[in-house]
Design a protein around this motif. Structure first.
Motif, PDB file in Angstrom:
ATOM      1  N   GLY A   1       7.128 -17.806 -23.035  1.00 43.06           N
ATOM      2  CA  GLY A   1       8.169 -18.510 -22.447  1.00 43.06           C
ATOM      3  C   GLY A   1       9.013 -18.759 -23.111  1.00 43.06           C
ATOM      4  O   GLY A   1      10.237 -19.310 -22.442  1.00 43.06           O
ATOM      5  N   PHE A   2       8.935 -17.677 -23.613  1.00 45.10           N
ATOM      6  CA  PHE A   2      10.277 -18.179 -24.784  1.00 45.10           C
ATOM      7  C   PHE A   2      11.583 -17.290 -24.356  1.00 45.10           C
ATOM      8  O   PHE A   2      11.504 -16.269 -24.117  1.00 45.10           O
ATOM      9  CB  PHE A   2      10.108 -17.750 -26.747  1.00 45.10           C
ATOM     10  N   ASP A   3      12.616 -17.541 -24.437  1.00 45.31           N
ATOM     11  CA  ASP A   3      14.138 -16.343 -24.342  1.00 45.31           C
ATOM     12  C   ASP A   3      14.311 -15.630 -25.420  1.00 45.31           C
ATOM     13  O   ASP A   3      14.686 -16.582 -26.706  1.00 45.31           O
ATOM     14  CB  ASP A   3      14.944 -17.276 -23.435  1.00 45.31           C
ATOM     15  N   VAL A   4      14.312 -14.587 -25.403  1.00 48.19           N
ATOM     16  CA  VAL A   4      14.225 -13.652 -27.110  1.00 48.19           C
ATOM     17  C   VAL A   4      15.347 -12.996 -27.457  1.00 48.19           C
ATOM     18  O   VAL A   4      15.414 -12.627 -26.582  1.00 48.19           O
ATOM     19  CB  VAL A   4      12.613 -12.955 -26.864  1.00 48.19           C
ATOM     20  N   ILE A   5      16.072 -13.781 -28.540  1.00 46.51           N
ATOM     21  CA  ILE A   5      17.823 -12.889 -28.637  1.00 46.51           C
ATOM     22  C   ILE A   5      16.971 -11.940 -30.210  1.00 46.51           C
ATOM     23  O   ILE A   5      16.862 -12.974 -31.424  1.00 46.51           O
ATOM     24  CB  ILE A   5      19.008 -13.431 -29.140  1.00 46.51           C
ATOM     25  N   VAL A   6      17.167 -10.600 -29.911  1.00 43.80           N
ATOM     26  CA  VAL A   6      17.314 -10.588 -31.153  1.00 43.80           C
ATOM     27  C   VAL A   6      18.394  -9.692 -31.578  1.00 43.80           C
ATOM     28  O   VAL A   6      19.241  -9.027 -31.112  1.00 43.80           O
ATOM     29  CB  VAL A   6      15.938  -8.684 -31.160  1.00 43.80           C
ATOM     30  N   ASN A   7      17.993  -9.691 -33.498  1.00 43.93           N
ATOM     31  CA  ASN A   7      19.456  -9.555 -34.289  1.00 43.93           C
ATOM     32  C   ASN A   7      19.144  -9.009 -35.309  1.00 43.93           C
ATOM     33  O   ASN A   7      18.774  -9.003 -36.308  1.00 43.93           O
ATOM     34  CB  ASN A   7      20.449 -11.047 -34.089  1.00 43.93           C
TER      35      ASN A   7
END
Length: 205
Positions: free
Chosen positions: A64-70
Motif C-alpha cells: 500500500g505504499f506510493d513508491v518513488i524511485v530515484n
C-alpha cells in the motif's frame, strides 16, 4: 478525528434526543454511523537500483505504499510498480520527503552521503541505508564531521531492516519492508509466539 488518528474504522452512537449534550438535533431517537477513514498512501522514496531496490519497490507497492524511485541508472522496466521514476538527479536534490514519508537509500556507496544529507534535512519519518555496519559507520562519521548531531544521526537506520538473518536480495528487501510495517503499525518486531497464549477459562461441570 479519532478514526483518522488511528486509521481504523469505527461505529459512532449519536443521541438525537438531547439538544445540549447530544448531536444538537432534538428530533428524538438515536443513530449509529459507520465511519471509515480514507487516508492517503504512505510514500516511499527509494534511492538506488539493483535487486534489493527492485524487490523492495514491489513489496512496498503491494503493502500500500506510493513508491518513488530515484536513480540515474533506474529503468522503467525494472520498476513497474513505481508511481514515479527520477533518472536526472545524480545528487538527489529531488529527494524531498514530507512528514510521514519513508526513505530507503541503496546507492551502492556512490550517493549515500548526498542522499542522507537531503533526507536528514527533511521531516521524513523513516530514513534507512542499505549498507554493511562498517560502511554505515564511515558514512555516519562523515555526517558528524559535517555538523549533524547525535539526535539527527539517530534517525538513520543502518544497516536497514529487521534482523531476519537475510542473505538474498529478496530477503533483505523483505527485512526492510518488515521494519517499515513495524513502525507504521506500532509493532515491536518480536516473534508472536514469544508471548504465551492466554488460556481460555474452562468451567468444570
Amino acid at each position: 478525528l479519532k478514526c483518522l488518528e488511528s486509521g481504523e474504522p469505527s461505529v459512532i452512537d449519536i443521541d438525537l434526543t438531547d439538544e445540549i449534550f447530544g448531536a444538537g438535533m432534538p428530533c428524538g431517537g438515536s443513530m449509529r454511523v459507520y465511519v471509515e477513514p480514507f487516508l492517503p498512501k504512505p510514500r516511499l522514496w527509494l534511492m538506488g537500483h539493483g535487486r534489493i531496490v527492485e524487490n523492495l519497490c514491489e513489496f512496498a507497492h503491494r503493502l500500500g505504499f506510493d513508491v518513488i524511485v530515484n536513480d540515474p541508472q533506474a529503468e522503467p522496466g525494472q520498476f513497474p510498480a513505481a508511481s514515479r521514476l527520477i533518472v536526472d538527479d545524480s545528487r538527489y536534490r529531488q529527494l524531498q520527503p514530507q512528514s510521514g514519508d519513508y526513505v530507503v537509500i541503496a546507492t551502492h556507496h556512490k550517493g549515500d552521503y548526498d542522499a542522507l544529507t537531503q533526507a536528514l534535512n527533511s521531516r521524513a519519518d523513516y530514513i534507512a541505508m542499505v549498507a554493511s555496519r562498517k560502511r554505515a559507520q564511515l558514512v555516519l562519521q562523515r555526517l558528524r564531521q559535517e555538523g549533524f548531531g547525535d539526535a539527527a544521526l539517530a534517525r538513520i537506520r543502518a544497516p536497514a531492516g529487521l534482523d531476519l538473518g537475510a542473505k538474498l536480495p529478496e530477503e533483505i528487501a523483505l527485512s526492510i519492508a518488515s521494519e517499515m510495517i513495524m513502525l507504521r503499525r506500532g509493532g515491536r518486531g518480536g516473534c508472536l509466539s514469544a508471548s504465551p497464549p492466554v488460556a481460555e477459562s474452562v468451567t468444570a461441570r
